[in-house]
Design a protein around this motif. Structure first.
Motif, mmCIF file in Angstrom:
data_model
loop_
_atom_site.group_PDB
_atom_site.id
_atom_site.type_symbol
_atom_site.label_atom_id
_atom_site.label_comp_id
_atom_site.label_asym_id
_atom_site.label_seq_id
_atom_site.Cartn_x
_atom_site.Cartn_y
_atom_site.Cartn_z
ATOM 1 N N PRO A 73 4.992 -40.960 25.266
ATOM 2 C CA PRO A 73 6.307 -40.951 24.601
ATOM 3 C C PRO A 73 7.415 -40.756 25.621
ATOM 4 O O PRO A 73 7.509 -39.693 26.253
ATOM 5 N N ALA A 74 8.228 -41.762 25.818
ATOM 6 C CA ALA A 74 9.209 -41.742 26.911
ATOM 7 C C ALA A 74 10.219 -40.611 26.756
ATOM 8 O O ALA A 74 10.495 -39.876 27.712
ATOM 9 N N LEU A 75 10.790 -40.469 25.571
ATOM 10 C CA LEU A 75 11.811 -39.439 25.384
ATOM 11 C C LEU A 75 11.241 -38.037 25.594
ATOM 12 O O LEU A 75 11.852 -37.200 26.283
ATOM 13 N N GLY A 76 10.087 -37.788 25.021
ATOM 14 C CA GLY A 76 9.470 -36.482 25.204
ATOM 15 C C GLY A 76 9.132 -36.205 26.648
ATOM 16 O O GLY A 76 9.297 -35.069 27.133
ATOM 17 N N LEU A 77 8.692 -37.236 27.377
ATOM 18 C CA LEU A 77 8.343 -37.047 28.786
ATOM 19 C C LEU A 77 9.584 -36.776 29.634
ATOM 20 O O LEU A 77 9.545 -35.959 30.560
ATOM 21 N N VAL A 78 10.693 -37.462 29.315
ATOM 22 C CA VAL A 78 11.939 -37.212 30.043
ATOM 23 C C VAL A 78 12.386 -35.767 29.858
ATOM 24 O O VAL A 78 12.721 -35.059 30.827
ATOM 25 N N ILE A 79 12.401 -35.315 28.624
ATOM 26 C CA ILE A 79 12.833 -33.940 28.352
ATOM 27 C C ILE A 79 11.898 -32.934 29.014
ATOM 28 O O ILE A 79 12.345 -31.922 29.588
ATOM 29 N N LEU A 80 10.591 -33.207 28.988
ATOM 30 C CA LEU A 80 9.629 -32.299 29.607
ATOM 31 C C LEU A 80 9.849 -32.204 31.111
ATOM 32 O O LEU A 80 9.883 -31.099 31.683
ATOM 33 N N LEU A 81 10.026 -33.350 31.770
ATOM 34 C CA LEU A 81 10.215 -33.338 33.222
ATOM 35 C C LEU A 81 11.541 -32.697 33.610
ATOM 36 O O LEU A 81 11.628 -32.024 34.638
ATOM 37 N N VAL A 82 12.570 -32.908 32.810
ATOM 38 C CA VAL A 82 13.859 -32.264 33.097
ATOM 39 C C VAL A 82 13.731 -30.748 32.975
ATOM 40 O O VAL A 82 14.269 -29.989 33.794
ATOM 41 N N MET A 83 12.994 -30.284 31.970
ATOM 42 C CA MET A 83 12.789 -28.846 31.806
ATOM 43 C C MET A 83 11.983 -28.268 32.963
ATOM 44 O O MET A 83 12.238 -27.149 33.418
ATOM 45 N N LEU A 84 10.994 -29.036 33.459
ATOM 46 C CA LEU A 84 10.166 -28.551 34.555
ATOM 47 C C LEU A 84 10.894 -28.623 35.895
ATOM 48 O O LEU A 84 10.772 -27.715 36.726
ATOM 49 N N ALA A 85 11.634 -29.701 36.115
ATOM 50 C CA ALA A 85 12.287 -29.902 37.403
ATOM 51 C C ALA A 85 13.641 -29.209 37.493
ATOM 52 O O ALA A 85 14.099 -28.897 38.588
ATOM 53 N N GLY A 86 14.286 -28.994 36.363
ATOM 54 C CA GLY A 86 15.599 -28.375 36.379
ATOM 55 C C GLY A 86 16.696 -29.406 36.199
ATOM 56 O O GLY A 86 16.495 -30.610 36.432
ATOM 57 N N VAL A 87 17.857 -28.928 35.791
ATOM 58 C CA VAL A 87 18.977 -29.832 35.521
ATOM 59 C C VAL A 87 19.438 -30.543 36.788
ATOM 60 O O VAL A 87 19.901 -31.691 36.745
ATOM 61 N N GLN A 88 19.301 -29.893 37.936
ATOM 62 C CA GLN A 88 19.754 -30.504 39.179
ATOM 63 C C GLN A 88 18.960 -31.764 39.515
ATOM 64 O O GLN A 88 19.456 -32.639 40.231
ATOM 65 N N LEU A 89 17.737 -31.863 39.031
ATOM 66 C CA LEU A 89 16.875 -33.012 39.325
ATOM 67 C C LEU A 89 16.646 -33.882 38.093
ATOM 68 O O LEU A 89 15.634 -34.585 38.011
ATOM 69 N N LYS A 90 17.590 -33.873 37.164
ATOM 70 C CA LYS A 90 17.386 -34.629 35.924
ATOM 71 C C LYS A 90 17.383 -36.142 36.172
ATOM 72 O O LYS A 90 16.664 -36.884 35.492
#
Length: 239
Positions: A73-90
């Motif tokens: 799921p693209a949207l869920g994966l984007v949100i998950l990676l942003v949460m893991l990597a941080g807003v600076q690496l969104k």
């Protein structure tokens, strides 16, 4: 029909050239994410696909991983990676998802292009004394180019439609107007942004179709001249 007319009016309104995100800037952002993701995916997938197609090994693993990547799921994966990597690496997180989505189609086009080549052609190359590298660059890559372009075409269309979710993490693009329209219940804005995404997809699809047409190797040979049969009667000129 009125909603469609209002959407077109929204697209061509002079107000689209101003504001926090002008429409031309949003289109440039959208295309930048698309081409950037497809380019990175091509650097990864094309050599791997060529290796699989040339050696005939690892195809089952590639098919499994490609199917698994398409199911994410693209949207869920984007949100998950942003949460893991941080807003600076969104931005990097979102681009990672787009690259993952683009890899399967390009990978399949790369190795399928090699698999579609008639084995007798490769055998003829070996009989002529060609090395493995010569067979790869002079036979397999040119003959497999059409299917590779088809894979790039599918990947680009998938990514250009999916990039709209980048706006959910504040990265702009045409999805910005869709989210803004949902919040304000501005349906012409939502439809107008959607029309532009569809138009971009159609233009890109047409460009890839044209490119694929010119990528097909020409195999037509000159027709032999018709030779009169020896058994055919030869006309005798009358005196």
């Amino acid at each position: 029909m009125n909603l469609f007319a209002e959407a077109l009016a929204w697209i061509f309104s002079p107000a689209r050239l101003t504001g926090s995100l002008p429409l031309p800037e949003a289109i440039v952002q959208h295309l930048a994410y698309t081409f950037g993701a497809v380019a990175i995916a091509a650097v990864i997938a094309i050599p791997l696909g060529y290796l699989i197609g040339h050696t005939g090994r690892g195809r089952e693993v590639a098919v499994f991983l490609s199917g698994a990547a398409r199911a994410l799921p693209a949207l869920g994966l984007v949100i998950l990676l942003v949460m893991l990597a941080g807003v600076q690496l969104k931005t990097q997180a979102a681009m990672t998802v787009f690259v993952i989505l683009a890899i399967p189609s390009i990978l399949a086009g790369a190795y399928a292009g090699f698999e579609a080549i008639d084995r007798s052609v490769i055998g003829a190359g070996r009989a002529m004394g060609m090395t493995q590298w010569q067979i790869l660059f002079r036979i397999e890559m040119p003959l497999g180019l059409a299917l590779l372009i088809g894979g790039l075409r599918s990947a680009t269309l998938q990514v250009v439609a999916t990039v709209t979710i980048a706006a959910y993490v504040g990265l702009g693009g045409l999805g910005f107007y869709m989210i803004q329209g949902l919040n304000t219940r501005d349906f012409p804005e939502i439809l107008g942004a959607s029309i532009i995404v569809v138009a971009l997809a159609l233009v890109l699809d047409g460009l890839f179709a044209l490119l694929a047409r010119f990528a097909v190797p020409r195999t037509d040979a000159p027709r032999p001249r018709r030779v009169r049969s020896a058994a055919a009667p030869v006309p005798v000129p009358s005196r």
